[in-house]
Enzyme design. Structure first.
Site, mmCIF file in Angstrom:
data_model
loop_
_atom_site.group_PDB
_atom_site.id
_atom_site.type_symbol
_atom_site.label_atom_id
_atom_site.label_comp_id
_atom_site.label_asym_id
_atom_site.label_seq_id
_atom_site.Cartn_x
_atom_site.Cartn_y
_atom_site.Cartn_z
ATOM 1 N N GLN A 54 0.832 -1.200 0.000
ATOM 2 C CA GLN A 54 0.000 0.000 0.000
ATOM 3 C C GLN A 54 0.864 1.247 0.000
ATOM 4 O O GLN A 54 1.624 1.485 0.940
ATOM 5 C CB GLN A 54 -0.908 -0.005 1.237
ATOM 6 C CG GLN A 54 -1.805 1.213 1.375
ATOM 7 C CD GLN A 54 -2.563 1.199 2.692
ATOM 8 O OE1 GLN A 54 -1.996 0.945 3.745
ATOM 9 N NE2 GLN A 54 -3.857 1.453 2.633
ATOM 10 N N TYR A 65 0.557 4.703 0.586
ATOM 11 C CA TYR A 65 -0.223 5.825 1.109
ATOM 12 C C TYR A 65 0.667 6.842 1.815
ATOM 13 O O TYR A 65 0.883 7.941 1.334
ATOM 14 C CB TYR A 65 -1.300 5.317 2.077
ATOM 15 C CG TYR A 65 -2.600 4.896 1.443
ATOM 16 C CD1 TYR A 65 -2.667 4.478 0.120
ATOM 17 C CD2 TYR A 65 -3.776 4.891 2.176
ATOM 18 C CE1 TYR A 65 -3.857 4.084 -0.446
ATOM 19 C CE2 TYR A 65 -4.975 4.500 1.615
ATOM 20 C CZ TYR A 65 -5.022 4.093 0.305
ATOM 21 O OH TYR A 65 -6.207 3.704 -0.248
ATOM 22 N N GLU A 113 -10.232 -1.548 6.024
ATOM 23 C CA GLU A 113 -9.001 -1.559 6.815
ATOM 24 C C GLU A 113 -9.277 -1.387 8.289
ATOM 25 O O GLU A 113 -8.469 -1.788 9.130
ATOM 26 C CB GLU A 113 -8.064 -0.443 6.330
ATOM 27 C CG GLU A 113 -6.686 -0.478 6.965
ATOM 28 C CD GLU A 113 -5.754 0.569 6.379
ATOM 29 O OE1 GLU A 113 -4.588 0.592 6.794
ATOM 30 O OE2 GLU A 113 -6.175 1.340 5.509
ATOM 31 N N SER A 133 -5.332 7.026 12.866
ATOM 32 C CA SER A 133 -4.965 6.982 14.281
ATOM 33 C C SER A 133 -6.207 6.984 15.161
ATOM 34 O O SER A 133 -7.285 7.424 14.768
ATOM 35 C CB SER A 133 -4.073 8.178 14.641
ATOM 36 O OG SER A 133 -4.829 9.375 14.618
ATOM 37 N N ASN A 134 -6.038 6.479 16.402
ATOM 38 C CA ASN A 134 -7.174 6.430 17.319
ATOM 39 C C ASN A 134 -7.702 7.820 17.642
ATOM 40 O O ASN A 134 -8.892 7.989 17.950
ATOM 41 C CB ASN A 134 -6.781 5.690 18.598
ATOM 42 C CG ASN A 134 -6.746 4.182 18.386
ATOM 43 O OD1 ASN A 134 -6.848 3.713 17.256
ATOM 44 N ND2 ASN A 134 -6.605 3.426 19.460
ATOM 45 N N GLU A 135 -6.835 8.840 17.573
ATOM 46 C CA GLU A 135 -7.313 10.211 17.778
ATOM 47 C C GLU A 135 -8.279 10.609 16.660
ATOM 48 O O GLU A 135 -9.315 11.250 16.910
ATOM 49 C CB GLU A 135 -6.121 11.173 17.831
ATOM 50 C CG GLU A 135 -5.272 11.060 19.085
ATOM 51 C CD GLU A 135 -4.312 9.874 19.048
ATOM 52 O OE1 GLU A 135 -3.688 9.580 20.077
ATOM 53 O OE2 GLU A 135 -4.182 9.239 17.971
#
Length: 392
Positions: free
Chosen positions: A128, A130, A246, A377-379
């Site tokens: 990938q 990205y 994803e 990201s979790n944020e």
């Protein structure tokens, strides 16, 4: 929400168990049990993929028209759980779970006919393209240039953190084809051959001491226009669709297996009340994830869209995984600090220092620190939840 398996589902589960018992070799089971990442070395993952391909089970979520088994949501969940329980090695997700569905949605008939069978068989192994230096979570700021030149695009720039680029023969890649308007409006999605002249792959060794990720350089690399997926400057739409595959979902079986192995490994450490409390906290977190995933499964089976639940599950799943990893390192004690990658290899005759469970504890802990960053990201996920669920 009905969580009970039907007689047909139970019969399917028995069929899956019998297949796994017959086809998972000791070497493949060892590779699955000792994997320290989502990605397993291709010599194991592709060997298992070929076995599943012969059975017609290599792409559980694909529709029959493209070579999938046509399973229900419940059957897919059963298959995934049984594979985890049997320590089957994970299949590389880039082709089967990510770019494959995008090709089904946005690809031309020629692209579907060429790429989809090769993804199923493992003939094409994908990476990938990205993230870039300076463009991680802010993916829209990417700068890899793709200049139109006749029937080709000419690429110049680099990608970073490119998992298994040193193994891949194909890449799906986001490139900048325009600087007009909003950053998202000038991005195009390309499918390219990693053997193209001008591509250079440099290894990045992780904290775990493993070569999993890379930086990829493009020096006037020519990519045919036929490799474009979707319309020019509309790659952001394709990329957002890909992210649905994803993020989130299906982590509970793996987390429950990790908890079971943790209990077996902890031994006398469980005599400590503080440690037992931390284990119990992770058990509660995993139970909550399991129920949430079952709710999503029920919604999907009913033809509904789970909405922002994927962001919630991505956040909860990665944090629970990291919590279990921390407890595994504590259980391993001083042995967790011993770096012995040769002993982790399936079929290795290297005698490990310390108990078997200490072999992967630190490597898994270090590798999985990235899990709360990749895939959004979790944020970022919490921001999505705040906007779409809480209306903030």
């Amino acid at each position: 929400m009905d969580l009970d398996l039907t007689p047909d589902d139970l019969a399917f589960r028995d069929e899956v168990r019998a297949f796994l018992a017959e086809n998972l070799t000791p070497e493949l089971k060892a590779a699955g049990a000792r994997q320290t990442s989502v990605f397993v070395e291709p010599r194991y993952s592709l060997a298992w993929q070929r076995i599943l391909h012969r059975k017609g089970w290599v792409a559980p979520s694909w529709p029959r028209e493209y070579g999938g088994p046509g399973w229900s949501e419940t059957q897919r969940a059963i298959f995934a759980a049984e594979c985890v329980q049997a320590s089957a090695p994970s299949l590389a997700p880039m082709g089967l779970r990510m770019v494959g569905p995008c090709i089904m949605r946005y690809g031309t008939d020629a692209q579907k006919a060429h790429y989809l069978p090769r993804i199923l068989s493992g003939e094409d192994y994908w990476c990938q393209g990205y993230s870039e230096p300076g463009s991680g979570s802010d993916l829209a700021s990417l700068q890899l240039r793709a200049v139109s030149d006749g029937d080709d695009y000419v690429l110049s720039g680099s990608k970073i953190w490119t998992t298994h680029a040193h193994h891949a023969n194909r890449m799906f890649c986001l490139v900048r084809t325009s600087t007009d308007g909003k950053p998202q409006a000038g991005i195009t999605f390309l499918l390219l051959d990693m053997a193209s002249p001008g591509i250079k792959v440099d290894p990045i060794i992780t904290l775990a001491g493993e070569h999993e990720v890379n930086q990829v350089f493009f020096d006037e690399v020519r990519v045919p226009r036929s490799g474009r997926l979707g319309e020019e400057n509309q790659g952001w739409t394709v990329a957002k669709y890909l992210l649905e595959f994803e993020r989130g979902g299906g982590s509970a079986p793996g987390l429950k297996m990790q908890l079971e192995r943790l209990r077996q490994a902890a031994g006398d450490v469980l005599a400590d009340a503080h440690y037992r409390r931390k284990v119990a906290e992770q058990e509660i977190a995993v139970q909550a994830i399991d129920i949430s995933e079952l709710r999503v499964l029920s919604a999907l089976a009913g033809g509904k869209n789970p909405g922002p639940a994927s962001s919630m599950l991505k956040t909860q799943g990665t944090e629970a995984m990291q919590g279990i990893d921390t407890l595994a390192v504590e259980a391993a004690g001083l042995y967790a600090a011993v770096d012995q990658p040769e002993a982790r290899e399936a079929g290795s005759n290297v005698t490990p220092v310390g108990p078997d469970h200490s072999l992967t504890a630190m490597a898994r802990y270090l590798n999985n620190r990235a899990a709360s960053i990749y895939g959004g990201s979790n944020e970022i996920q919490r921001d999505i939840i705040a906007r779409l669920v809480l209306g903030l």
